[in-house]
Design a protein around this motif. Structure first.
Motif, PDB file in Angstrom:
ATOM      1  N   ARG A   1      -5.894   2.426  -2.279  1.00 54.87           N
ATOM      2  CA  ARG A   1      -7.170   2.313  -1.559  1.00 54.87           C
ATOM      3  C   ARG A   1      -7.746   0.905  -1.674  1.00 54.87           C
ATOM      4  N   GLN A   2      -7.641   0.309  -2.841  1.00 52.78           N
ATOM      5  CA  GLN A   2      -8.152  -1.044  -3.019  1.00 52.78           C
ATOM      6  C   GLN A   2      -7.405  -2.040  -2.129  1.00 52.78           C
TER       7      GLN A   2
ATOM      8  N   TYR B   1      -3.044   6.074  -6.152  1.00 49.69           N
ATOM      9  CA  TYR B   1      -3.933   6.153  -4.999  1.00 49.69           C
ATOM     10  C   TYR B   1      -5.115   5.185  -5.093  1.00 49.69           C
ATOM     11  N   GLU B   2      -5.632   4.972  -6.262  1.00 49.42           N
ATOM     12  CA  GLU B   2      -6.755   4.048  -6.394  1.00 49.42           C
ATOM     13  C   GLU B   2      -6.327   2.631  -6.040  1.00 49.42           C
TER      14      GLU B   2
ATOM     15  N   LEU C   1      -5.734   8.272   4.172  1.00 57.07           N
ATOM     16  CA  LEU C   1      -5.996   8.430   2.742  1.00 57.07           C
ATOM     17  C   LEU C   1      -7.215   9.324   2.503  1.00 57.07           C
ATOM     18  N   LYS C   2      -8.210   9.223   3.386  1.00 55.11           N
ATOM     19  CA  LYS C   2      -9.372  10.105   3.263  1.00 55.11           C
ATOM     20  C   LYS C   2      -8.973  11.570   3.471  1.00 55.11           C
TER      21      LYS C   2
ATOM     22  N   GLY D   1      -6.242   4.028   6.226  1.00 51.83           N
ATOM     23  CA  GLY D   1      -7.431   4.309   5.426  1.00 51.83           C
ATOM     24  C   GLY D   1      -7.989   5.686   5.749  1.00 51.83           C
TER      25      GLY D   1
ATOM     26  N   VAL E   1       0.836  -1.203   0.000  1.00 45.70           N
ATOM     27  CA  VAL E   1       0.000   0.000   0.000  1.00 45.70           C
ATOM     28  C   VAL E   1       0.872   1.255   0.000  1.00 45.70           C
TER      29      VAL E   1
ATOM     30  N   GLN F   1      -7.703  13.344   0.583  1.00 51.53           N
ATOM     31  CA  GLN F   1      -8.771  13.776  -0.321  1.00 51.53           C
ATOM     32  C   GLN F   1      -9.585  14.924   0.288  1.00 51.53           C
TER      33      GLN F   1
ATOM     34  N   ASN G   1      -5.629  -1.369   0.529  1.00 49.64           N
ATOM     35  CA  ASN G   1      -5.823  -1.048   1.943  1.00 49.64           C
ATOM     36  C   ASN G   1      -7.192  -1.494   2.434  1.00 49.64           C
ATOM     37  N   THR G   2      -8.195  -1.374   1.584  1.00 53.01           N
ATOM     38  CA  THR G   2      -9.543  -1.814   1.960  1.00 53.01           C
ATOM     39  C   THR G   2      -9.560  -3.305   2.281  1.00 53.01           C
TER      40      THR G   2
ATOM     41  N   VAL H   1       1.136   4.385  -2.806  1.00 53.28           N
ATOM     42  CA  VAL H   1       0.975   5.811  -2.508  1.00 53.28           C
ATOM     43  C   VAL H   1       2.216   6.586  -2.921  1.00 53.28           C
TER      44      VAL H   1
END
Length: 264
Positions: free
Chosen positions: A168-169, A164-165, A189-190, A186, A155, A193, A171-172, A159
């Protein structure tokens, strides 16, 4: 050394750690072994590292890493934590020099060898040598595909390369496993944004079920920035309640709540 803490005596401690109950794990361990400041055996010091990392007490985790090295230099786990501690305190150059000195850690268990490769990937990423870092993390995944530390490094590498996409995938997937660093990252990352509300939504459900000073203070900062002082105060009180007996200051927790230090 029994890295996975499989002895019957310590199984309940390991279970508490896996469940993110780090303060309870510390209390249980001290009931069995006495005050943590007196721990000297390999499994005790490895337990200390995991507990203090989980709580977010970085300096105590770091001290345990170096104490493990001083007492058990021939053990691969001690080597790993020594280099990780060196990276933390003195930066990537000295850590890389030590990695080259110690080599592949061929006698280490598979999980530790995978984490050793992931550590190397993290160090090369500091120099933006993405080709080497990616090759190393792929080797680590081949060795131990489900290792959460290895996957978290994947992850961070994504980054670092502005993917980033993908980050996020990945990390989810770890958040779904209730992996504390992934949950905190997580939320981070928010915030990248500019979505503080989304970060709060990630952390708030875990405030009371994950025993982590750094998580509580990360959430505190979000509430404070949003002007929600009542919830911010509740986060501080939660953080205080998780400090080891005898600790009276949250200074270390506040420093470790910084996003750059979330991956313990």
């Amino acid at each position: 050394m029994n890295v996975e803490l499989q002895q019957p005596k310590t199984r309940s401690i390991a279970t508490l750690i896996e469940e993110n109950q780090f303060r309870k794990a510390l209390d249980e361990a001290q009931q069995q072994w006495g005050p943590y400041r007196n721990w000297k055996e390999p499994n005790q010091l490895l337990t200390a590292i995991r507990i203090f990392n989980g709580l977010g007490l970085r300096r105590r985790a770091l001290a345990s890493r170096f104490w493990l090295w001083r007492k058990h230099k021939s053990d691969p786990a001690a080597v790993y934590h020594y280099v990780l501690g060196t990276f933390d305190r003195k930066g990537p150059l000295q850590a890389l020099q030590k990695i080259k000195h110690f080599g592949l850690l061929e006698s280490a268990p598979v999980a530790l060898r995978a984490e050793w490769l992931a550590l190397q990937a993290e160090i090369y990423a500091q120099y933006r040598d993405w080709e080497t870092a990616t090759a190393l993390i792929n080797q680590a995944i081949e060795l131990d595909e489900q290792n959460p530390r290895v996957r978290m490094e994947q992850v961070y590498l994504a980054v670092g390369q502005d993917q980033y996409e993908l980050a996020r995938q990945l990390n989810t997937q770890l958040m779904e496993r209730n992996h504390r660093p992934a949950i905190q990252y997580g939320a981070h990352l928010k915030t990248l944004q500019h979505d503080n509300a989304g970060a709060i939504d990630i952390l708030q459900p875990h405030l009371m079920d994950i025993e982590s000073v750094s998580l509580a203070l990360q959430l505190y900062r979000l509430y404070y920035d949003e002007g929600n002082l009542e919830q911010a105060e509740q986060c501080v009180e939660r953080a205080k309640s998780l400090l080891p007996v005898g600790e009276v200051s949250l200074d270390e927790g506040f420093s470790v709540a910084a996003p750059a230090l979330l991956h313990c």
